[in-house]
Write a protein that holds these residues in place. Sequence first.
Motif, short mmCIF file in Angstrom:
data_model
loop_
_atom_site.label_atom_id
_atom_site.label_comp_id
_atom_site.label_asym_id
_atom_site.label_seq_id
_atom_site.Cartn_x
_atom_site.Cartn_y
_atom_site.Cartn_z
N ASP A 30 42.13 41.70 41.36
CA ASP A 30 42.60 40.26 41.99
C ASP A 30 43.26 39.64 41.04
O ASP A 30 43.19 40.01 39.74
N SER A 31 43.84 38.42 41.39
CA SER A 31 44.36 37.43 40.41
C SER A 31 43.45 36.68 39.35
O SER A 31 43.98 36.30 38.53
N TYR A 37 32.18 44.53 42.13
CA TYR A 37 33.33 43.78 41.70
C TYR A 37 32.80 42.70 40.53
O TYR A 37 31.56 42.29 40.79
N GLU A 54 45.46 40.00 46.52
CA GLU A 54 45.57 39.04 45.19
C GLU A 54 44.57 38.07 44.99
O GLU A 54 43.82 37.78 44.28
N ASN A 55 43.87 37.40 46.34
CA ASN A 55 43.14 36.49 46.50
C ASN A 55 41.70 37.02 46.41
O ASN A 55 40.67 36.34 46.55
N GLY A 56 41.29 38.43 46.37
CA GLY A 56 40.17 38.88 46.28
C GLY A 56 39.60 39.30 47.47
O GLY A 56 38.60 39.75 47.80
N LYS A 57 40.32 39.31 48.56
CA LYS A 57 39.79 39.53 49.96
C LYS A 57 40.12 41.18 50.00
O LYS A 57 41.04 41.52 49.67
N VAL A 105 42.80 45.58 48.24
CA VAL A 105 42.26 44.71 47.53
C VAL A 105 43.52 43.63 47.42
O VAL A 105 44.55 43.94 46.85
N TYR A 158 37.55 46.03 41.09
CA TYR A 158 36.88 46.30 42.13
C TYR A 158 36.62 47.84 42.29
O TYR A 158 37.82 48.40 42.17
#
Length: 338
Positions: A238-239, A259, A287-290, A285, A244
């Motif tokens: 992610d960003s 993660y 970029e915001n981790g969702k 996954v 992950y």
Amino acid sequence: MKVFKTITIWVMISLIIQMAGLFYLNNFLLASDNVVKSKKVVNSENTKPDVEVKIPEDAKDINVSYDAKYVAYYANEKLYVINNQTGKTDNVSFTDGAKVSFYKWLPDRDRMLIAEKNSGKLSLSYYDVKKDQKDSISKITMADSESEVVDIKIAPLPNVIYIKVANSTNTNSIYWINIMKDKKKIETKSSNIGRIEVLPHADKMVYESATYKKVYVTGMENSLSFSGVDQTCLLGVDSEDQVYIGKVNSDGKVSQIYYGTVKQSTSNWQTINLTSSVKKSDLFVAENGKLYINDNLKATFTEVKTGKITNYKGVFLEIYNNGIASINDGVLVKTVLN
């Protein structure tokens, strides 16, 4: 005294030249044309592009830009780029005899990297969609004439590019290029490499070993391992530089997700237990981790932590910033994620 002044002058000239080069690369070659603004999304229903964009049946490697303003595809040995808001279509030009081996949209702007192949040599170019301009970045001599680029990853902050090449010997080579166009071949723990990702804020590549079923990080000796877990796979980054990793069961599906950052011990990583095992290819996954699970049969995208479901139309293509791109009856469809 004169010697000291002469040395000082030459040092200043050298610094000026270097700063001018970096200024050009940062503000022109790799500069963003966009002003970032905050916007609240109030409509989560299916939305179509501003104009109807038809995708031909023989189109290959269909990809949308980071905000889905543009869609690109390869057909008839040509790379087409379409503006979804106006319908304007551009054909990217290539040198005589060159063919597209791979292309990749940049993660934060309407530009792409294009790998062209010609007689066993790889040429990497940088294409600005708005200017319809292509600039050469570097050339690489590949292992053999059958080699093909299969992935490109870009780390925005350190301004480095990683290129994954598949060789005819069923092995992979990884090449690294930085903002000053320096290049080198990266040493990896395995020559049979699966998925690769890069950390946005650090010059490190995370990669799978298809041979050992483990996940490694460049510059680190040991794999990212977890107690009681034999096989793992890389799901994404992610960003915030969080990696992950999925626990792979004997059936090849993922049942748990770990993660954390590579700076942490994996014993301190967070764990997510899935309610049922999922194919790796159905896990995404953002970029915001969702984390999301795609169901191709139901045409649904489910956020793992909240259970929120987004319905889309047609055949899933990929996710972009806050949305899903799909093809429905030969037409590109954009759907905002719930």
